[in-house]
Design a protein around this motif. Structure first.
Motif, PDB file in Angstrom:
ATOM      1  N   ASP A  25      86.961   1.797 -42.205  1.00  0.00           N
ATOM      2  CA  ASP A  25      88.449   1.354 -40.382  1.00  0.00           C
ATOM      3  C   ASP A  25      89.450   2.098 -41.431  1.00  0.00           C
ATOM      4  N   THR A  29      91.741   4.361 -39.123  1.00  0.00           N
ATOM      5  CA  THR A  29      92.763   3.965 -38.799  1.00  0.00           C
ATOM      6  C   THR A  29      93.650   5.354 -39.132  1.00  0.00           C
ATOM      7  N   THR A 108      93.685  -6.363 -44.630  1.00  0.00           N
ATOM      8  CA  THR A 108      92.087  -6.747 -43.046  1.00  0.00           C
ATOM      9  C   THR A 108      93.326  -6.189 -42.261  1.00  0.00           C
ATOM     10  N   TYR A 123      91.076  -4.430 -31.868  1.00  0.00           N
ATOM     11  CA  TYR A 123      90.801  -4.287 -33.298  1.00  0.00           C
ATOM     12  C   TYR A 123      92.436  -4.703 -33.999  1.00  0.00           C
ATOM     13  N   GLU A 182      88.240   0.739 -36.267  1.00  0.00           N
ATOM     14  CA  GLU A 182      87.394  -0.212 -36.534  1.00  0.00           C
ATOM     15  C   GLU A 182      85.850   1.411 -36.330  1.00  0.00           C
TER      16      GLU A 182
END
Length: 201
Positions: A25, A29, A108, A123, A182
């Motif tokens: 992820d 990004t 996260t 997300y 994601e």
């Protein structure tokens, strides 16, 4: 009370298999923000003698990213790398990158705040911290258009092209400005891959 440890699940994104979904992820990004990256490009022997393989190297920005999910509290190697690679200039900084190499702990995602106008991001937002030294802020350079992390050590200059950043807004993770994407578990990135560099040790 400590957070429970979450087992990492190898995840493929693009042409790379990452050790965890969170790493994949973060790769998505970085791609979304057109940040060139290399995954686990080298093993670094730290002054303590420990061998460390950071997750990402951003070669245009002189920045290392170590992805740490919930239940993975140990950051000693990240701290040592940050201390070692930071600027140690006693006068004006003459490092290859302003302020020396930067180390980011990638976490996260932060959830959407609920106050966004228009389509709410599915997300959330990128969440990060620095393991050592000044806090890191996300910004973008008007001259070269690169999104990047900087510290507020003056002079504020783009880590890629050295253009002044004095007039550019800088955001903390909690400001929820940098969208998180994601991209693992079979999801296809809607972003072009040419901005990505993948190297092997």
């Amino acid at each position: 009370m400590t957070e429970p440890s979450i087992e990492a699940v190898p995840t493929t994104y693009g042409n790379t298999t990452f050790r965890s979904r969170l790493e994949a992820d973060w790769a998505a990004t970085l791609d979304a923000n057109r940040i060139t990256w290399a995954y686990e490009p080298e093993a670094i022997t730290l002054p303590s003698g420990a061998v460390y393989i950071p997750d990402f190297w951003l070669p245009e920005l002189g920045t290392w990213i170590e992805v740490k999910g919930p239940g993975i509290p140990r950051v000693e190697k990240s701290i040592e790398l940050a201390q070692t690679r930071a600027c140690h200039c006693t006068a004006a900084c003459t490092c290859q990158w302003p302020g020396g190499e930067l180390v980011i702990l990638a976490r996260t995602a932060l959830p959407a705040a609920g106050s966004e106008t228009g389509r709410r991001p599915p997300y959330g937002y990128a969440n990060w911290e620095t393991p050592h030294g000044p806090s890191a802020y996300s910004t973008s350079c008007r001259a070269c258009q690169r999104t990047q992390w900087i510290t507020l050590r003056r002079p504020w200059r783009c880590r890629a092209c050295r253009s002044p950043l004095e007039e550019r807004p800088a955001y903390r993770a909690v400001d929820r400005n940098l969208r998180f994407v994601e991209g693992g578990a079979g999801l296809c990135s809607p972003f072009a891959r040419p901005h990505t560099t993948e190297e092997t040790p």
